[in-house]
Design a protein around this motif. Structure first.
Motif, PDB file in Angstrom:
ATOM      1  N   SER A  45       5.302 -12.066  -2.537  1.00 25.75           N
ATOM      2  CA  SER A  45       5.830 -12.903  -3.609  1.00 25.75           C
ATOM      3  C   SER A  45       4.673 -13.332  -4.505  1.00 25.75           C
ATOM      4  N   ILE A  46       4.771 -13.026  -5.787  1.00 26.41           N
ATOM      5  CA  ILE A  46       3.692 -13.327  -6.726  1.00 26.41           C
ATOM      6  C   ILE A  46       4.273 -13.927  -8.001  1.00 26.41           C
ATOM      7  N   GLN A  47       3.394 -14.413  -8.856  1.00 27.42           N
ATOM      8  CA  GLN A  47       3.802 -14.946 -10.150  1.00 27.42           C
ATOM      9  C   GLN A  47       3.697 -13.850 -11.213  1.00 27.42           C
ATOM     10  N   GLU A  48       4.541 -13.976 -12.209  1.00 25.23           N
ATOM     11  CA  GLU A  48       4.509 -13.036 -13.330  1.00 25.23           C
ATOM     12  C   GLU A  48       3.103 -12.978 -13.913  1.00 25.23           C
ATOM     13  N   GLY A  49       2.644 -11.789 -14.224  1.00 28.43           N
ATOM     14  CA  GLY A  49       1.316 -11.612 -14.786  1.00 28.43           C
ATOM     15  C   GLY A  49       0.267 -11.251 -13.758  1.00 28.43           C
ATOM     16  N   GLU A  50       0.538 -11.565 -12.507  1.00 29.21           N
ATOM     17  CA  GLU A  50      -0.414 -11.203 -11.442  1.00 29.21           C
ATOM     18  C   GLU A  50      -0.261  -9.726 -11.096  1.00 29.21           C
ATOM     19  N   ASN A  51      -1.262  -9.215 -10.373  1.00 27.64           N
ATOM     20  CA  ASN A  51      -1.195  -7.839  -9.880  1.00 27.64           C
ATOM     21  C   ASN A  51      -0.599  -7.816  -8.484  1.00 27.64           C
ATOM     22  N   ALA A  52       0.088  -6.744  -8.165  1.00 28.95           N
ATOM     23  CA  ALA A  52       0.675  -6.570  -6.838  1.00 28.95           C
ATOM     24  C   ALA A  52       0.130  -5.290  -6.228  1.00 28.95           C
ATOM     25  N   THR A  53      -0.349  -5.378  -5.016  1.00 36.07           N
ATOM     26  CA  THR A  53      -0.861  -4.203  -4.307  1.00 36.07           C
ATOM     27  C   THR A  53      -0.055  -3.985  -3.040  1.00 36.07           C
ATOM     28  N   MET A  54       0.432  -2.764  -2.874  1.00 40.86           N
ATOM     29  CA  MET A  54       1.182  -2.398  -1.687  1.00 40.86           C
ATOM     30  C   MET A  54       0.472  -1.236  -1.015  1.00 40.86           C
ATOM     31  N   ASN A  55       0.414  -1.271   0.279  1.00 40.42           N
ATOM     32  CA  ASN A  55      -0.275  -0.229   1.041  1.00 40.42           C
ATOM     33  C   ASN A  55       0.717   0.550   1.884  1.00 40.42           C
ATOM     34  N   LYS A  63      -5.335   8.549   6.034  1.00 38.20           N
ATOM     35  CA  LYS A  63      -3.871   8.665   5.999  1.00 38.20           C
ATOM     36  C   LYS A  63      -3.259   7.377   5.412  1.00 38.20           C
ATOM     37  N   SER A  64      -3.718   7.031   4.232  1.00 37.16           N
ATOM     38  CA  SER A  64      -3.207   5.821   3.603  1.00 37.16           C
ATOM     39  C   SER A  64      -3.153   5.984   2.093  1.00 37.16           C
ATOM     40  N   SER A  65      -2.302   5.178   1.484  1.00 35.56           N
ATOM     41  CA  SER A  65      -2.137   5.163   0.036  1.00 35.56           C
ATOM     42  C   SER A  65      -1.909   3.724  -0.392  1.00 35.56           C
ATOM     43  N   SER A  66      -2.246   3.433  -1.629  1.00 36.87           N
ATOM     44  CA  SER A  66      -1.932   2.116  -2.163  1.00 36.87           C
ATOM     45  C   SER A  66      -1.318   2.267  -3.543  1.00 36.87           C
ATOM     46  N   LEU A  67      -0.411   1.348  -3.840  1.00 36.11           N
ATOM     47  CA  LEU A  67       0.221   1.267  -5.155  1.00 36.11           C
ATOM     48  C   LEU A  67      -0.140  -0.076  -5.752  1.00 36.11           C
ATOM     49  N   LEU A  68      -0.725  -0.034  -6.929  1.00 38.56           N
ATOM     50  CA  LEU A  68      -1.067  -1.254  -7.660  1.00 38.56           C
ATOM     51  C   LEU A  68      -0.185  -1.358  -8.886  1.00 38.56           C
ATOM     52  N   SER A  75      -1.891  15.899  -2.227  1.00 40.86           N
ATOM     53  CA  SER A  75      -2.882  15.670  -1.168  1.00 40.86           C
ATOM     54  C   SER A  75      -4.307  15.957  -1.630  1.00 40.86           C
ATOM     55  N   ASN A  76      -4.459  16.740  -2.707  1.00 40.47           N
ATOM     56  CA  ASN A  76      -5.813  17.038  -3.200  1.00 40.47           C
ATOM     57  C   ASN A  76      -6.226  16.096  -4.340  1.00 40.47           C
ATOM     58  N   GLU A  77      -5.418  15.076  -4.587  1.00 38.94           N
ATOM     59  CA  GLU A  77      -5.740  14.082  -5.610  1.00 38.94           C
ATOM     60  C   GLU A  77      -6.129  12.773  -4.938  1.00 38.94           C
ATOM     61  N   ARG A  78      -6.925  11.988  -5.613  1.00 38.88           N
ATOM     62  CA  ARG A  78      -7.387  10.723  -5.038  1.00 38.88           C
ATOM     63  C   ARG A  78      -6.829   9.509  -5.784  1.00 38.88           C
ATOM     64  N   GLU A  79      -6.547   9.687  -7.048  1.00 36.59           N
ATOM     65  CA  GLU A  79      -6.056   8.550  -7.839  1.00 36.59           C
ATOM     66  C   GLU A  79      -5.192   9.085  -8.968  1.00 36.59           C
ATOM     67  N   LYS A  80      -4.173   8.276  -9.306  1.00 39.20           N
ATOM     68  CA  LYS A  80      -3.295   8.660 -10.398  1.00 39.20           C
ATOM     69  C   LYS A  80      -2.793   7.403 -11.095  1.00 39.20           C
ATOM     70  N   HIS A  81      -2.581   7.512 -12.401  1.00 46.07           N
ATOM     71  CA  HIS A  81      -2.123   6.368 -13.178  1.00 46.07           C
ATOM     72  C   HIS A  81      -0.839   6.745 -13.909  1.00 46.07           C
ATOM     73  N   SER A  82       0.031   5.747 -14.068  1.00 46.04           N
ATOM     74  CA  SER A  82       1.217   5.912 -14.892  1.00 46.04           C
ATOM     75  C   SER A  82       1.595   4.543 -15.439  1.00 46.04           C
ATOM     76  N   GLY A  83       1.288   4.305 -16.696  1.00 41.96           N
ATOM     77  CA  GLY A  83       1.569   2.992 -17.288  1.00 41.96           C
ATOM     78  C   GLY A  83       0.859   1.889 -16.532  1.00 41.96           C
ATOM     79  N   ARG A  84       1.622   0.909 -16.027  1.00 42.89           N
ATOM     80  CA  ARG A  84       1.032  -0.198 -15.270  1.00 42.89           C
ATOM     81  C   ARG A  84       0.830   0.133 -13.782  1.00 42.89           C
ATOM     82  N   LEU A  85       1.107   1.355 -13.412  1.00 43.94           N
ATOM     83  CA  LEU A  85       0.989   1.758 -12.013  1.00 43.94           C
ATOM     84  C   LEU A  85      -0.293   2.535 -11.773  1.00 43.94           C
ATOM     85  N   ARG A  86      -0.925   2.232 -10.635  1.00 44.22           N
ATOM     86  CA  ARG A  86      -2.076   3.008 -10.199  1.00 44.22           C
ATOM     87  C   ARG A  86      -1.892   3.298  -8.719  1.00 44.22           C
TER      88      ARG A  86
END
Lengths: 112, 112
Positions: free
Chosen positions: B12-22, B70-75, B51-62
């Motif tokens: 649970s976060i406030q509008e404008g903050e960043n959210a990170t999910m693992n 064996k892990s990923s994160s969504l920001l 699997s051969n990529e390390r980072e990707k961006h799409s708009g406000r998503l990273r």
């Protein structure tokens, strides 16, 4: 909008009955998958169809069966319904060889 | 069976903050995808990383992927109330199997 539609949106059945759920995929999407999502869980893969043939199946009993038609529509049939079959059923379509799956809005099934 | 495990299970976060999910997973993968689900309805595809990529961006998503861990994160940056939803990671496995294996999901609440 993903271009994938499902019907009906909600359904109530009693234990032992049979149910047919329908999905209409995007034009050109010749691969369709069905998933079951229990409350509070992630979707679980049921099976996949490509060119009207089943070509992959998850850990679901044979009373879960499907059909895929040439017009990019498909069906999920469940026989001898059990209470645990209550869930959201999602279909997803894609072009063969691509990785992104496009999900429909789902059918919520309640078995009493 | 579940492959991915999202962490935390709720945020649970406030509008404008960043959210990170693992997301952590168990077996070798061909790709990892993130989906959003509003109010138990259909899944919306957000981003796919191979699997051969390390980072990707799409708009406000990273999204990042560490196959050695064996892990990923969504920001999600600059979150909005409309980002309130459940988020799922799903893995596409190697070996020709094209089913998606989902985690249990994470509930994000963005407070205005």
């Amino acid at each position: 909008e993903t271009g994938v539609t499902q019907s009906p949106t909600h359904l109530i059945k009693t234990r032992g009955q049979q149910v047919t759920l329908r999905c209409s995929s995007q034009s050109g999407h010749n691969t369709v998958s069905w998933y079951q999502q229990a409350l509070g869980q992630g979707p679980q893969f049921i099976f996949q169809y490509y060119r009207e043939e089943e070509n992959g199946r998850g850990n679901f009993p044979p009373r879960f069966s499907g059909l895929q038609f040439p017009n990019y529509s498909s069906e999920l049939n469940v026989n001898a319904l059990e209470l645990d079959d209550s869930a959201l059923y999602l279909c997803a379509s894609r072009e063969q060889g691509t990785e992104t799956q496009y999900f429909g809005p789902g059918t919520r099934l309640l078995v009493l | 069976s579940q492959q991915g495990e999202e962490d935390p299970q709720a945020l649970s976060i406030q509008e404008g903050e960043n959210a990170t999910m693992n997301c952590s997973y168990k077996t070798s993968i061909n790709n990892l995808q993130w989906y959003r689900q509003n109010s138990g309805r259909g899944l919306v595809h957000l981003i796919l990383i191979r699997s051969n990529e390390r980072e990707k961006h799409s708009g406000r998503l990273r999204v990042t992927l560490d196959t050695s861990k064996k892990s990923s994160s969504l920001l999600i940056t600059a979150s909005r109330a409309a980002d309130t939803a459940s988020y799922f990671c799903a893995t596409g496995n190697q070996g020709g199997s094209e089913k998606l294996v989902f985690g249990k999901g994470m509930k994000l609440t963005v407070n205005p």
